[in-house]
Design an enzyme around this catalytic site. Sequence first.
Site, PDB file in Angstrom:
ATOM      1  N   SER A 138      11.370  -1.726  -8.076  1.00 10.25           N
ATOM      2  CA  SER A 138      11.255  -0.322  -7.647  1.00 10.25           C
ATOM      3  C   SER A 138      10.879  -0.229  -6.164  1.00 10.25           C
ATOM      4  O   SER A 138      11.324   0.696  -5.464  1.00 10.25           O
ATOM      5  CB  SER A 138      10.254   0.438  -8.517  1.00 10.25           C
ATOM      6  OG  SER A 138       8.949  -0.055  -8.333  1.00 10.25           O
ATOM      7  N   ASN A 139      10.108  -1.173  -5.667  1.00 12.20           N
ATOM      8  CA  ASN A 139       9.786  -1.162  -4.232  1.00 12.20           C
ATOM      9  C   ASN A 139      11.009  -1.532  -3.394  1.00 12.20           C
ATOM     10  O   ASN A 139      11.214  -0.974  -2.314  1.00 12.20           O
ATOM     11  CB  ASN A 139       8.621  -2.115  -3.933  1.00 12.20           C
ATOM     12  CG  ASN A 139       7.289  -1.469  -4.255  1.00 12.20           C
ATOM     13  OD1 ASN A 139       6.827  -0.587  -3.540  1.00 12.20           O
ATOM     14  ND2 ASN A 139       6.695  -1.866  -5.367  1.00 12.20           N
TER      15      ASN A 139
ATOM     16  N   LYS B 245       9.322 -26.826  -4.367  1.00 10.89           N
ATOM     17  CA  LYS B 245       9.362 -25.600  -3.554  1.00 10.89           C
ATOM     18  C   LYS B 245      10.072 -25.887  -2.224  1.00 10.89           C
ATOM     19  O   LYS B 245      10.841 -25.079  -1.723  1.00 10.89           O
ATOM     20  CB  LYS B 245       7.929 -25.116  -3.306  1.00 10.89           C
ATOM     21  CG  LYS B 245       7.844 -23.746  -2.670  1.00 10.89           C
ATOM     22  CD  LYS B 245       6.421 -23.347  -2.345  1.00 10.89           C
ATOM     23  CE  LYS B 245       5.560 -23.077  -3.534  1.00 10.89           C
ATOM     24  NZ  LYS B 245       5.618 -21.707  -4.032  1.00 10.89           N
TER      25      LYS B 245
ATOM     26  N   MET C  56       6.742 -12.935  -7.170  1.00  5.20           N
ATOM     27  CA  MET C  56       5.558 -13.499  -7.818  1.00  5.20           C
ATOM     28  C   MET C  56       5.437 -15.008  -7.615  1.00  5.20           C
ATOM     29  O   MET C  56       5.241 -15.769  -8.570  1.00  5.20           O
ATOM     30  CB  MET C  56       5.570 -13.135  -9.308  1.00  5.20           C
ATOM     31  CG  MET C  56       5.437 -11.644  -9.526  1.00  5.20           C
ATOM     32  SD  MET C  56       4.144 -10.885  -8.517  1.00  5.20           S
ATOM     33  CE  MET C  56       3.620  -9.563  -9.553  1.00  5.20           C
TER      34      MET C  56
ATOM     35  N   LEU D 104       4.059 -18.096  -4.525  1.00  5.80           N
ATOM     36  CA  LEU D 104       3.467 -18.369  -3.214  1.00  5.80           C
ATOM     37  C   LEU D 104       4.565 -18.831  -2.265  1.00  5.80           C
ATOM     38  O   LEU D 104       5.453 -19.582  -2.653  1.00  5.80           O
ATOM     39  CB  LEU D 104       2.405 -19.467  -3.325  1.00  5.80           C
ATOM     40  CG  LEU D 104       1.107 -19.091  -4.035  1.00  5.80           C
ATOM     41  CD1 LEU D 104       0.172 -20.297  -4.074  1.00  5.80           C
ATOM     42  CD2 LEU D 104       0.427 -17.924  -3.334  1.00  5.80           C
ATOM     43  N   ILE D 105       4.489 -18.358  -1.035  1.00  8.07           N
ATOM     44  CA  ILE D 105       5.439 -18.801  -0.009  1.00  8.07           C
ATOM     45  C   ILE D 105       4.966 -20.168   0.500  1.00  8.07           C
ATOM     46  O   ILE D 105       3.783 -20.373   0.770  1.00  8.07           O
ATOM     47  CB  ILE D 105       5.489 -17.769   1.135  1.00  8.07           C
ATOM     48  CG1 ILE D 105       6.005 -16.410   0.622  1.00  8.07           C
ATOM     49  CG2 ILE D 105       6.363 -18.277   2.289  1.00  8.07           C
ATOM     50  CD1 ILE D 105       7.442 -16.378   0.181  1.00  8.07           C
TER      51      ILE D 105
ATOM     52  N   HIS E 176       0.538  -5.324  -2.276  1.00 12.65           N
ATOM     53  CA  HIS E 176      -0.236  -5.702  -3.456  1.00 12.65           C
ATOM     54  C   HIS E 176      -0.947  -4.460  -4.009  1.00 12.65           C
ATOM     55  O   HIS E 176      -1.536  -3.691  -3.244  1.00 12.65           O
ATOM     56  CB  HIS E 176      -1.257  -6.788  -3.096  1.00 12.65           C
ATOM     57  CG  HIS E 176      -2.015  -7.273  -4.289  1.00 12.65           C
ATOM     58  ND1 HIS E 176      -1.450  -8.109  -5.236  1.00 12.65           N
ATOM     59  CD2 HIS E 176      -3.260  -6.998  -4.718  1.00 12.65           C
ATOM     60  CE1 HIS E 176      -2.338  -8.330  -6.187  1.00 12.65           C
ATOM     61  NE2 HIS E 176      -3.445  -7.671  -5.900  1.00 12.65           N
TER      62      HIS E 176
HETATM   63  C1  GAR Z   1       4.287  -3.932  -7.323  1.00  7.41           C
HETATM   64  O1  GAR Z   1       3.284  -3.118  -7.891  1.00  7.41           O
HETATM   65  C2  GAR Z   1       3.697  -4.884  -6.302  1.00  7.41           C
HETATM   66  O2  GAR Z   1       2.623  -4.329  -5.599  1.00  7.41           O
HETATM   67  C3  GAR Z   1       3.248  -6.012  -7.183  1.00  7.41           C
HETATM   68  O3  GAR Z   1       4.305  -6.168  -8.103  1.00  7.41           O
HETATM   69  C4  GAR Z   1       4.858  -4.890  -8.375  1.00  7.41           C
HETATM   70  C5  GAR Z   1       6.364  -5.003  -8.285  1.00  7.41           C
HETATM   71  O4  GAR Z   1       6.989  -3.835  -8.738  1.00  7.41           O
HETATM   72  N1  GAR Z   1       3.003  -7.194  -6.443  1.00  7.41           N
HETATM   73  C6  GAR Z   1       2.019  -8.053  -6.729  1.00  7.41           C
HETATM   74  O5  GAR Z   1       1.283  -7.932  -7.681  1.00  7.41           O
HETATM   75  C7  GAR Z   1       1.880  -9.205  -5.743  1.00  7.41           C
HETATM   76  N2  GAR Z   1       0.753  -9.983  -6.065  1.00  7.41           N
HETATM   77  P1  GAR Z   1       8.513  -3.575  -8.430  1.00  7.41           P
HETATM   78  O6  GAR Z   1       9.271  -4.858  -8.822  1.00  7.41           O
HETATM   79  O7  GAR Z   1       8.905  -2.416  -9.275  1.00  7.41           O
HETATM   80  O8  GAR Z   1       8.640  -3.293  -6.948  1.00  7.41           O
END
Ligand code: GAR
Length: 198
Positions: A13-14, A59, A84, A86-87, A103
């Site tokens: 969604s982001n 990696k 999800m 680590l880089i 985050h």
């Molecule tokens: C988001 O809430 C983002 O902040 C979180 O994963 C979600 C992804 O949602 N990221 C973390 O927790 C990073 N540690 P999305 O796939 O719908 O954008």
Amino acid sequence: MAKIAVFASGNGSNFEAIVNNYGQVSLLVCDNPDAYVLKRAEKSQIDTFVFSPRNYKSKLEYEEEILKKLEEYQVDYLVLAGYMRLIGSTLLTAYANRIINIHPSLLPAFPGKDAILQAFEYGVKVTGVTVHFVDEGLDSGPIIYQEPVIVDDNDTYEAVEEKIHTLEHRIYPIIVQALVNKDFVLEGGKVKWVRRMG
Ligand code: GAR
């Protein structure tokens, strides 16, 4: 014009908020062939690089392939949006100070997975969203921007989640724009805004 790649593992969604409100995403990098974000990329006709980490020895190996793709697309900045993983040192070195992450908590509180749930179960009255530069740690690195979300006593977990996601979708495209505009800089390991956001 600066080019960005978005990295995502799941729903996306982001990613979609960035595509719709910032635009110009050159490449989506995804570590999960079943992720819903790939459908969103297809709909928006954005090129993807999809890989399964288990098909690589390390990696180092898969990040070298990612790096080749990023160079092919002449990508300037990496934007992590629900990626999800680590880089590793390959990408951190090639894109030093040019990788950001979002985050869903007020870091350094509640890093890692399920941050919204961690905060809700803890019983916090204020949580929020953090955008930060990425280093080798888990949800660590200099903080670029934070915005709070109030947890009302009657809020369900779903209500808090909704508030957080709405906030993320509003701010992340703005921060990406600020990043490519160089509206903030790193100074002595901390972020300094040189122009007002938005
Ligand atoms: C988001 O809430 C983002 O902040 C979180 O994963 C979600 C992804 O949602 N990221 C973390 O927790 C990073 N540690 P999305 O796939 O719908 O954008």
